[in-house]
Design a protein around this motif. Sequence first.
Motif, PDB file in Angstrom:
ATOM      1  N   ARG A 258     -41.705-106.199  42.826  1.00 43.21           N
ATOM      2  CA  ARG A 258     -41.705-104.860  42.488  1.00 43.21           C
ATOM      3  C   ARG A 258     -41.172-103.723  43.457  1.00 43.21           C
ATOM      4  NH1 ARG A 258     -46.864-103.271  41.450  1.00 43.21           N
ATOM      5  NH2 ARG A 258     -47.966-105.104  42.484  1.00 43.21           N
ATOM      6  N   TYR A 259     -41.527-103.747  44.472  1.00 46.50           N
ATOM      7  CA  TYR A 259     -41.158-102.662  45.525  1.00 46.50           C
ATOM      8  C   TYR A 259     -40.148-102.821  46.311  1.00 46.50           C
ATOM      9  CZ  TYR A 259     -45.592-100.514  43.998  1.00 46.50           C
ATOM     10  OH  TYR A 259     -46.579 -99.903  43.195  1.00 46.50           O
ATOM     11  N   LYS A 260     -39.728-103.891  46.362  1.00 47.05           N
ATOM     12  CA  LYS A 260     -38.109-104.265  47.094  1.00 47.05           C
ATOM     13  C   LYS A 260     -38.271-103.500  48.589  1.00 47.05           C
ATOM     14  CE  LYS A 260     -35.447-104.968  43.232  1.00 47.05           C
ATOM     15  NZ  LYS A 260     -36.583-104.626  42.305  1.00 47.05           N
ATOM     16  N   TRP A 261     -37.373-102.859  49.117  1.00 45.12           N
ATOM     17  CA  TRP A 261     -37.307-102.408  50.410  1.00 45.12           C
ATOM     18  C   TRP A 261     -38.419-101.236  50.585  1.00 45.12           C
ATOM     19  CZ3 TRP A 261     -36.331 -97.375  51.435  1.00 45.12           C
ATOM     20  CH2 TRP A 261     -35.715 -96.572  50.737  1.00 45.12           C
ATOM     21  N   HIS A 262     -38.766-100.651  49.568  1.00 41.02           N
ATOM     22  CA  HIS A 262     -39.926 -99.765  49.577  1.00 41.02           C
ATOM     23  C   HIS A 262     -40.911-100.193  50.059  1.00 41.02           C
ATOM     24  CE1 HIS A 262     -37.537 -97.410  46.296  1.00 41.02           C
ATOM     25  NE2 HIS A 262     -37.100 -96.977  47.519  1.00 41.02           N
ATOM     26  N   ALA A 263     -41.295-101.624  49.973  1.00 42.98           N
ATOM     27  CA  ALA A 263     -42.422-102.382  50.538  1.00 42.98           C
ATOM     28  C   ALA A 263     -42.940-101.897  51.831  1.00 42.98           C
ATOM     29  CB  ALA A 263     -42.463-103.693  50.286  1.00 42.98           C
TER      30      ALA A 263
ATOM     31  N   ALA B 265     -42.897 -90.225  53.386  1.00 41.03           N
ATOM     32  CA  ALA B 265     -41.851 -91.345  52.871  1.00 41.03           C
ATOM     33  C   ALA B 265     -42.438 -91.790  51.689  1.00 41.03           C
ATOM     34  CB  ALA B 265     -41.661 -92.292  54.161  1.00 41.03           C
ATOM     35  N   ALA B 266     -43.617 -91.976  51.923  1.00 38.12           N
ATOM     36  CA  ALA B 266     -44.316 -92.879  50.560  1.00 38.12           C
ATOM     37  C   ALA B 266     -44.289 -92.008  49.435  1.00 38.12           C
ATOM     38  CB  ALA B 266     -45.655 -93.249  50.818  1.00 38.12           C
ATOM     39  N   GLY B 267     -44.343 -90.653  49.706  1.00 29.48           N
ATOM     40  CA  GLY B 267     -44.002 -89.808  48.561  1.00 29.48           C
ATOM     41  C   GLY B 267     -42.493 -89.733  47.865  1.00 29.48           C
TER      42      GLY B 267
END
Length: 456
Positions: free
Chosen positions: A255-260, A436-438
């Motif tokens: 679901r989050y790919k590299w954002h994970a 960054a999470a934002g």
Amino acid sequence: MTDSISNETAANPPRSWREAWLVYLRPESLRMLALGFAAGLPLMLLLGTLSFRLREAGIDRSTIGHLSWVGLAYGFKWAWAPFVDRVPLPGLTRMLGRRRSWLLLAQLVVMCGLAGMALVNPRDALQPLVIWALVTAFASATQDIALDAYRIESAPTKEQAALAASYQTGYRLAMIWSGAGVLWLAARAELTGAGSYQNSAWQLAYLVMAASMLVGVITVLLSPEPARVELPPARSAGEWVRSALLEPFADFFRRYKWHAAVILGLIAVYRISDVVMGIMANPFYVDMGYSKDEVATVTKIYGVVMTLVGAFVGGSLSMRFGVMRVLMLGAILSAFTNLLFAWLAGYGHSVPALIAVVSADNLASGIASAAFVGYLSSLTNISYSASQYALFSSLMLLLPKFVAGFSGDYVNAHGYAHFFTSTAVLGLPVLLLVWAAGHVKKSREPAAHPAATAEG
């Protein structure tokens, strides 16, 4: 605050203040208040109050710091979370349901573990105390797994911040009862002229704490089981292993790919300032000459008030303005309040100063915790709520508790003021990761991910 965080408010229009506050009177919020109390009770008795007891018994600071690694049980709960998610308990699950059966079992084991800790004198032998502490930590972590899943499955995503605030309020009240309350009980049970450390007084206090777990037991027995998410049956043992142990984590990365990586980085360090500092807080009080009555009174009265204010303000602000804004606020406040402890170390013994520092610390912690629990809850897929939330909450504690194990060594080498200042500096990278999470949240909002309808 950046546009990425502001975008959250635009995507989710704020509720009125009346709506934001009335949510705390709903049955599910009140239920979570009581269950949060049961979840928070063991933590201080393992990591906070225990350090006060051990220091008073003459145990050195380095040993106390190393014993805090008992808390690493919370950092590895992801390892058995899939079993709590999937494996039924004979008899209990049929009567109570999947979530409540695991909750009840864990609570009963916590009660036994606290009773075992009560009956051991650390001056005679530390090993039995450590064994009972490990039993309590393992059972407490199991209770957290089941309770986090119960909370996530009890309300939709938009109300998770409010349930998190109720949970955190109960959690913090329990920490104050097991922190200030146990000190007050031990002080009342002491005999005049019998010495500075009286194990019988601590035995009574810990037995009362074990009995206090009945709040959670009764709540579990009276609560409804949330609607069960049915998963397709496994056709083989290998398929069961994949679906129970691997799929919950694979789902998150799909679901989050590299954002994970950004999300997991934030989770890993968000509470590092508080956790590392907290291990040495009670030894600090003892070494600064504060009595059990002084510490109990300050944390009981001012700690309770500011914790309640912080948790409810954090939950309400998250619902009105978005969780990312409050995450940033909580990170800033958490680092700042550690600097207040450094100031107190140089100021010396002063009850008014202790009141100010403890009040500020509890307010900041309440705000940060409510927002953070709401954020973690929003990341889960309800099909794997226990496993995924256990991964997040384990990661949240693993690095901080490992680093905290060296806190006694650091204080011995550099002193309390330098230690508290260093813990504040540890919180600086958190600000960048919240930012960054934002951006991650902003990039994902225009198009809902495949599991969006299942997330709770």
